[in-house]
Design an enzyme around this catalytic site. Structure first.
Site, PDB file in Angstrom:
ATOM      1  CG  ASP A  73       1.449   0.394  -9.086  1.00 27.15           C
ATOM      2  OD1 ASP A  73       1.902   1.473  -9.502  1.00 27.15           O
ATOM      3  OD2 ASP A  73       1.626  -0.690  -9.669  1.00 27.15           O
ATOM      4  CB  ILE A  97      -0.983  -0.010   1.204  1.00 27.94           C
ATOM      5  CG1 ILE A  97      -2.059   1.069   1.037  1.00 27.94           C
ATOM      6  CG2 ILE A  97      -0.246   0.135   2.531  1.00 27.94           C
ATOM      7  CD1 ILE A  97      -3.218   0.960   1.999  1.00 27.94           C
ATOM      8  CD  GLU A 132      11.927  -8.329 -16.288  1.00 29.97           C
ATOM      9  OE1 GLU A 132      12.131  -7.488 -17.198  1.00 29.97           O
ATOM     10  OE2 GLU A 132      12.663  -9.310 -16.084  1.00 29.97           O
ATOM     11  CE1 TYR A 167       9.302  -8.571  -9.332  1.00 32.42           C
ATOM     12  CE2 TYR A 167       9.517  -8.071 -11.670  1.00 32.42           C
ATOM     13  CZ  TYR A 167       8.816  -7.978 -10.483  1.00 32.42           C
ATOM     14  OH  TYR A 167       7.626  -7.293 -10.453  1.00 32.42           O
ATOM     15  CG  LEU A 190      -0.959  -3.603  -5.333  1.00 36.18           C
ATOM     16  CD1 LEU A 190      -1.212  -2.099  -5.227  1.00 36.18           C
ATOM     17  CD2 LEU A 190      -1.377  -4.093  -6.715  1.00 36.18           C
ATOM     18  CD  GLN A 227      13.817  -6.982  -5.393  1.00 32.73           C
ATOM     19  OE1 GLN A 227      13.839  -5.802  -5.776  1.00 32.73           O
ATOM     20  NE2 GLN A 227      14.156  -7.988  -6.172  1.00 32.73           N
ATOM     21  CB  SER A 286       6.019  -7.992 -13.809  1.00 29.91           C
ATOM     22  OG  SER A 286       7.108  -7.518 -14.561  1.00 29.91           O
TER      23      SER A 286
END
Ligand code: GDP
Length: 332
Positions: free
Chosen positions: A15, A11, A134, A156, A87, A90, A132
């Site tokens: 975002d 939070i 990614e 990640y 959300l 790392q 993501s």
């Protein structure tokens, strides 16, 4: 308790803070999980803490780390959210090569732990996992959409691919309203200062104010699909208001280079970027995914979602914000 209650991990991030504002505007009671770290960065929520009609009335914060499922379970059981936005994690790709195990523990296993807790609830909330681009690594197809195969090339990305696939599995195997927002880069004045858009907007503002002269950057030909974070959290919220759960690529479908970013930012303050930019190999990436471009067609048609600003307007609003912040601190 109001009829709509949201629980948000991450939070205090870019975002999370925009999503909190959106949900409060829409009459939600909002609960956020925050890390038990002593140097907690909470500046993005400062204006909401200061509002006595909001803080501890419609906005509540709870301490819980992603590796502490007992505490998360207790909070979920107590709060009984109708919507859960995950959300946290790392999110620095480069850093994930240095700390792969903790990246996977929070991003992959941390997400699984949350899904297990939600699955056990008598009325499981709708769940949004902020995934993501990614997960696509270096894609062989461009643009990428919801059916593009995952092929991560960073710890990640690999952790995110695991969490994304698990979210699908929980939706399909357990019939839960679980969704993935597959987000391309999204920026704002609240973006961390080590990301290239914010690095450039801050530098343009500081150089204009005479506080800095040079800006060191890596590869100027690298390109990204950059959108506005405020638009992306609106799409996440829309995803949980649909009749059926699904995955959505959130992107602009347009790619710009660092060179175009510099041109737009420096033009906006009447400066010539060529006079200030220095190339520094330390900021170059070994293998940069240059084909990263999202196809937001499904979000356009199903969610009726459209970005509110284009690339130039996004860069300009970031530069304007940094110029105003510098001016405000100079006159304070
Ligand atoms: P990322 O897409 O999540 O890695 O977001 P970044 O904002 O960190 O990087 C976006 C792109 O900018 C990448 O292709 C980088 O190689 C490129 N880039 C060029 N110079 C820099 C720099 O000085 N800092 C960062 N962070 N990125 C840079």
């Amino acid at each position: 308790m109001s009829s709509n209650t949201a629980l948000i991990t991450g939070i205090t991030g870019q975002d999370g803070s925009y999503l909190t504002e959106l949900l409060l505007e829409n009459g939600y009671e909002v609960h956020g999980l925050v890390r038990r770290s002593s140097t907690m960065e909470r500046s993005r929520l400062k204006h909401l803490y200061a509002d006595e009609s909001v803080y501890n009335k419609r906005l509540f914060l709870h301490y819980a780390d992603l590796d502490d499922p007992t505490t998360i379970r207790r909070i979920v059981t107590r709060v009984q959210p109708t919507e859960f936005y995950h959300l946290a994690g790392q999110s620095h790709v480069g850093l994930s090569f240095d700390i792969p195990e903790s990246t996977c523990d929070t991003t992959a296993i941390g997400t699984l732990r949350i899904m297990e807790i939600l699955r056990d609830q008598p009325q499981p909330p709708r769940f949004l996992h902020a995934s993501s681009r990614e997960i696509f690594g270096t894609p062989t197809v461009s643009p990428q959409d919801e059916s593009t195969p995952v092929n991560p090339n960073s710890p990640y990305g690999c952790a995110k691919a695991f969490a994304t696939q698990m979210t699908k599995i929980y939706r399909e195997a357990h019939g839960l309203f679980f969704c993935n927002a597959i987000c391309y880069n999204h920026e704002s004045p609240r973006r961390g200062e080590n990301f290239v858009t914010r690095k450039v907007s801050l530098a343009a503002a500081k150089i204009k104010a005479g506080l800095q002269n040079n800006l060191s950057l890596g590869d100027l030909d690298a390109a990204r699909d950059w959108g506005y974070a405020k638009d992306y959290v609106r799409a996440m919220w829309l995803m949980l208001q649909q009749d059926t759960a699904g995955d959505f690529v959130l992107a602009t479908g347009k790619s710009h280079t660092i060179r175009q970013l510099l041109q737009t930012a420096f033009d906006h303050v009447d400066l010539n970027w060529q006079d200030h930019v220095i190339i520094d190999d330390r900021f170059k990436r070994p293998a940069d995914a240059c084909q990263l471009l999202g196809d937001p067609e499904k979000a356009h048609t199903t969610l009726n979602w459209q970005p509110s600003v284009n690339f130039a307007e996004l860069v300009q609003l970031m530069v304007d914000h940094d110029c105003q912040a510098i001016h405000a601190s100079a006159t304070a």
